[in-house]
Design a protein around this motif. Structure first.
Motif, PDB file in Angstrom:
ATOM      1  N   ALA A 193       0.919  -1.059  -0.229  1.00  0.00           N
ATOM      2  CA  ALA A 193      -0.091  -0.011  -0.197  1.00  0.00           C
ATOM      3  C   ALA A 193       0.990   1.337   0.070  1.00  0.00           C
ATOM      4  CB  ALA A 193      -0.993  -0.105   1.134  1.00  0.00           C
ATOM      5  N   ILE A 194       1.753   1.161   0.894  1.00  0.00           N
ATOM      6  CA  ILE A 194       2.847   2.540   0.954  1.00  0.00           C
ATOM      7  C   ILE A 194       3.612   2.622  -0.492  1.00  0.00           C
ATOM      8  CG2 ILE A 194       5.023   3.123   1.917  1.00  0.00           C
ATOM      9  CD1 ILE A 194       4.006   1.684   4.518  1.00  0.00           C
ATOM     10  N   VAL A 195       4.111   1.651  -1.159  1.00  0.00           N
ATOM     11  CA  VAL A 195       4.566   1.688  -2.330  1.00  0.00           C
ATOM     12  C   VAL A 195       3.771   2.193  -3.579  1.00  0.00           C
ATOM     13  CG1 VAL A 195       6.124   0.567  -4.060  1.00  0.00           C
ATOM     14  CG2 VAL A 195       6.783  -0.117  -1.673  1.00  0.00           C
ATOM     15  N   GLN A 196       2.643   1.772  -3.421  1.00  0.00           N
ATOM     16  CA  GLN A 196       1.753   1.862  -4.598  1.00  0.00           C
ATOM     17  C   GLN A 196       1.083   3.383  -4.438  1.00  0.00           C
ATOM     18  OE1 GLN A 196      -0.863  -1.425  -5.241  1.00  0.00           O
ATOM     19  NE2 GLN A 196      -2.402   0.159  -6.331  1.00  0.00           N
ATOM     20  N   GLY A 197       1.082   3.788  -3.194  1.00  0.00           N
ATOM     21  CA  GLY A 197       0.456   4.929  -2.764  1.00  0.00           C
ATOM     22  C   GLY A 197      -1.052   5.372  -2.796  1.00  0.00           C
ATOM     23  N   LEU A 198      -1.754   5.177  -4.148  1.00  0.00           N
ATOM     24  CA  LEU A 198      -2.978   5.384  -4.338  1.00  0.00           C
ATOM     25  C   LEU A 198      -3.552   4.076  -4.983  1.00  0.00           C
ATOM     26  CD1 LEU A 198      -5.048   7.840  -4.218  1.00  0.00           C
ATOM     27  CD2 LEU A 198      -4.704   8.172  -6.536  1.00  0.00           C
ATOM     28  N   SER A 199      -4.747   3.794  -4.681  1.00  0.00           N
ATOM     29  CA  SER A 199      -5.133   2.627  -5.200  1.00  0.00           C
ATOM     30  C   SER A 199      -5.546   2.642  -6.637  1.00  0.00           C
ATOM     31  CB  SER A 199      -6.313   2.133  -4.579  1.00  0.00           C
ATOM     32  OG  SER A 199      -7.247   1.139  -5.128  1.00  0.00           O
TER      33      SER A 199
END
Ligand SMILES: *Cc1c(COP(=O)(O)O)cnc(C)c1O
Length: 496
Positions: free
Chosen positions: A20-26
């Motif tokens: 979730a952190i690496v992706q940032g936004l879904s």
């Protein structure tokens, strides 16, 4: 227990914290939220003797469950070190009947450092954990403070790059200087001809562009976010509320379990949402007081249940709160609509299309912990002067908004509970506005003469973060139209 993350718009499956952190936004446009907010796993008073780093670990380990103890402690130790000019990382200062929680002792003298000193470490460790080989490019829109804090956090961090957009005419001189003098070959800064909402909308649009993501992937890049939509920014902010509570208890100012109020000068709703999460975890907080400036879209929302951004955008002396679309409110909306992703997505679609939405009366009942207020420019400036004259303590303009709102709340409610006000920036960051509130005679001074005059008045030294700007060369001169943000990024990546 493992904490997984899901999107507020719900079409994706649950993922780990590091993902979730690496992706940032879904990719469905939603924000990641923990599937449930963990509660403290120990009686709070057992943590009373911990220093900031140790406490931060105890709180964050409940959220970032796929990081090993060693990984998480290492991230924390690297973040909260001597970049902070305060040994305890934060400090608490009592003035005129309230406790100011000073969150501005980091590298860029605003509270964004609290999370953005940590995020690059969470992200690089997270990327390695997930076998990601692409270079991670941080994309940030800033109303002034996020930009510099993110630049300082990510500059020269291996495997990353960072692009920051700020409203060309919407930040303070010190804020702009801080950004355009940023060193590091992996950094890029551009002023956009538009306001913060334009910058944020542009960034969100770029994140949602799947075709662009594919193209970048082929070139070995992927985008991520350092804005407070990233869950890796929100969670670290919970820690200082817990730390402050324990500190007040330790000093005998509050009894164990005594409820306090928290007042937060609010823009994108990240900081106050962290306080809300702290309360959900079990921290004894009575009122969560959301303070706005003249851009009082949140005040109106809490008063009426209708979020309506169709209004003039007002440039104020607290520019980091000049926001009409508070991104993190989406997380609260999601929680209070019973985590119904479909309903939340419909509200957000309505916001996008019509600029507004209205929540149900049932949802409003879940907002009972919040009190909202706002302070006009005049009230804010008067508050800076009053607190200074009464106590010698100099508030920055954002903190002063919160302080003015608190004064009004206290007078009208008679609520005398101990109250913590989040002091989100050093007055040196907004020296001109602050000095004009204290003394009209300083109008003709240059920005740096003002800094010296302020140091004199406040009786505190000029922070290193401002001192070094006096001679720093300007390294970024890019200005772009809001339609051309994508081009601006691609051009930078070609040079990387
Ligand atoms: C970002 C910022 C705020 C607003 O915080 P949010 O988490 O966006 O609500 C307030 N004051 C200062 C000085 C800031 O930099």
């Amino acid at each position: 227990m493992e904490t997984l993350y899901k999107s507020t718009r719900g079409t994706e499956s649950k993922i780990t914290a590091s993902k979730a952190i690496v992706q940032g936004l879904s990719s469905d446009g939603g924000l990641f939220v923990p599937e449930r907010i963990p509660t403290f796993d120990k009686p709070l008073s057992e943590w009373m003797e911990l220093d900031y780093r140790q406490l931060a670990y105890e709180v964050m380990k409940l959220f970032f469950t796929d990081f090993s103890e060693k990984e998480l402690r290492q991230c924390i130790d690297r973040a909260y070190d001597d970049k902070f000019d305060e040994k305890e990382i934060v400090s608490i200062r009592e003035a005129d009947g309230a406790f100011y929680l000073e969150l501005f002792h980091g590298a860029t003298i605003a509270f964004k450092d609290m999370a953005l000193s940590l995020l690059p470490h969470l992200m690089t460790v997270g990327a390695a954990k997930n076998g990601i080989k692409n270079r991670i490019i941080i994309l940030a829109a800033t109303s002034g403070d996020t930009g510099k804090a993110a630049l300082a956090g990510f500059a020269e961090v291996e495997g990353t790059g960072i692009v920051v957009f700020y409203p060309k005419d919407g930040v303070s001189p010190v804020q702009e200087l801080q950004m355009v003098t940023q060193k590091g070959a992996n950094t890029h800064v551009a002023g956009i001809l538009g306001n913060f909402d334009d910058a944020q909308a542009g960034v969100k649009q770029i994140f949602a562009d799947k075709e662009l993501a594919d193209r970048l992937d082929q070139s070995g890049f992927q985008l991520s976010s350092a804005n407070s939509i990233n869950i890796g920014r929100l969670i670290p902010q919970i820690c200082y509320y817990v730390y402050t509570y324990l500190k007040l208890q330790k000093e005998g100012i509050i009894r164990q379990g005594e409820e306090i109020n928290v007042v937060v000068p609010t823009g994108n709703f990240g900081n106050i949402l962290a306080a809300y999460y702290a309360k959900q975890m079990g921290l004894p907080i009575a009122r969560l007081i959301c303070a706005s400036n003249d851009n009082k879209v949140l005040y109106d929302f809490f008063e009426t249940g209708c979020y309506d951004r169709n209004r003039d955008f007002i440039l104020t002396n607290s520019p980091s709160m000049d926001i009409l679309i508070s991104s993190n409110l989406e997380r609260l909306i999601y929680h209070i609509c019973g985590e119904d992703a479909k309903q939340n997505a419909a509200f957000m679609e309505s916001l996008r299309k019509n600029g507004k939405y209205e929540i149900t009366s049932e949802m409003r009942e879940h907002l009972a912990d919040f009190t909202a207020g706002y302070a006009t420019e005049k009230e804010t400036m008067e508050r800076i002067r009053t607190v200074y004259e009464k106590t010698g303590y100099v508030l920055d303009t954002h903190t002063a908004v919160a302080s003015a709102v608190y004064e009004k709340y206290r007078a009208s409610s008679g609520d005398e509970r101990k109250t913590v006000i989040a002091a989100t920036a050093s007055p040196f960051k907004f020296g001109r506005s602050v000095m004009s509130a204290i003394d009209e005679g300083y109008k003709d001074l240059s920005d740096f003469e003002l800094v010296d005059a302020l140091a004199d008045k406040a009786g505190i030294p000029v922070p290193a973060a401002v001192e070094e700007l006096r001679s720093a060369p300007i390294l970024h001169r890019n200005v772009c139209k809001k339609e051309n943000m994508q081009e601006e990024i691609l051009e930078f990546l070609r040079k990387l």
